[in-house]
Design a protein around this motif. Structure first.
Motif: not given
Length: 251
Positions: A35-45, A201-209, A223-228
Motif C-alpha cells: 500500500s501507499a501508506g506502507t511506502i510513506r511509513n517506510r520513508i519516515n523510518q 511451527d509458524v508465527l506471524v511476528v509483525a504486520i505493517e499496515r 487484511q489484504a495489502d498487509d505486509l506480514a
C-alpha cells in the motif's frame, strides 16, 4: 550498527535517488505490491534512522546565473578535518564539502562564483581556515545515477514476497504482502490457527499496515495489502507462501 534494508526499502531509495521530486508513494507501492501508506511509513523510518538525510535540488549554476563551479582538493590534519569541513560550509560560495576517510586530498570542496575573481576569493578564505589546497579544476559536467543493486529486477512487480532471511537450522523469516483472495485474508490469527491454515511451527511476528506496525495477537485480523513478517521453524514452503499470496492453497 548498520540498518538492515529489505527490498521495499531498497526500491524506495532507488526511486528517490533517481527523481525524488516526481516520485510518489503510490508509484513505488504499485511496483512492489504494497500500500501507499506502507511506502510513506517506510520513508519516515528511513528518514528517522538517518539513511535518508535530506532532499536536495541538483542545480546547474552555469545555466542559472552563468556562474563557474570549481572543485578544490584540500588536505587537513585528521584531528581537524571534521571541524574544518563544517567551517568550510559557512564560507560564501561553498556549496558542498566531502570528507574522505583516508589518503591525501581528504576534503573535496565545491565552490561557485560569478567569475575567477570570486573563486580566488573563496580559495583564500579556505586557506585562512588552515587547509592546504593541493589541486583544483573547473567542473564541466556532473552525472548521477541511483545505486543499481537497489533498482528493479525483471518481474519484481509480479512478486509478492518482499524480503527473505535464512536463520540457523531450517528456520526462516519472510515478509509477504497479503493478497485480497489469500486464504488467510479476512481471518483473525486465532481463526487461521483453528482452521489449520497456520501451524504451530509458524508465527506471524509483525504486520505493517498503512502507517502502523502492529504486534499481532489472536484477535488481529489479517487484511489484504498487509505486509506480514512470518517466522517458520521448518522453513518457508510454497504452501506457506500460498496462504498469504495466492487465491488457493493446500491445507
Amino acid at each position: 550498527m548498520a540498518n538492515r534494508l529489505d527490498e521495499i526499502d531498497k526500491r524506495i531509495l532507488y526511486h528517490l535517488a533517481e527523481d525524488a521530486r516526481n516520485t510518489s508513494a503510490p508509484m513505488i507501492a504499485e511496483e512492489v505490491n504494497v500500500s501507499a501508506g506502507t511506502i510513506r511509513n517506510r520513508i519516515n523510518q528511513l528518514e528517522d534512522s538517518g539513511i535518508i538525510n535530506g532532499y536536495h535540488a541538483s542545480i546547474d549554476y552555469e545555466h542559472a546565473n552563468d556562474s563557474l563551479t570549481n572543485v578544490l582538493v584540500c588536505d587537513a590534519d585528521v584531528s581537524e578535518r571534521d571541524k574544518l569541513a563544517k567551517q568550510m560550509l559557512r564560507v560564501p560560495g561553498v556549496v558542498n564539502v566531502r570528507e574522505l576517510m583516508t589518503g591525501q586530498g581528504s576534503l573535496h570542496v565545491t565552490v561557485v562564483g560569478s567569475d575567477t575573481s570570486d573563486l580566488t576569493q573563496v580559495s583564500r578564505a579556505l586557506s585562512e581556515l588552515g587547509v592546504d589546497i593541493v589541486d583544483e579544476g573547473l567542473l564541466q559536467r556532473e552525472y548521477v545515477t541511483p545505486y543499481q543493486p537497489f533498482g528493479p529486477e525483471e518481474g519484481f512487480a509480479e512478486q509478492s514476497m518482499a524480503d527473505f532471511m535464512s536463520l540457523a537450522g531450517n528456520a526462516e523469516v519472510v515478509s509477504l504482502t497479503v493478497s485480497a483472495n489469500a486464504p488467510v485474508a479476512g481471518r483473525t490469527l486465532r481463526e487461521a490457527n483453528d482452521d489449520g491454515l497456520i501451524g504451530a511451527d509458524v508465527l506471524v511476528v509483525a504486520i505493517e499496515r498503512e502507517n502502523t506496525i502492529l504486534t499481532p495477537r489472536g484477535d488481529t485480523v489479517i487484511q489484504a495489502d498487509d505486509l506480514a513478517t512470518v517466522f517458520s521453524r521448518d522453513g518457508v514452503s510454497d504452501e506457506l507462501l500460498a496462504l498469504f499470496t495466492n487465491d488457493q492453497a493446500d491445507n
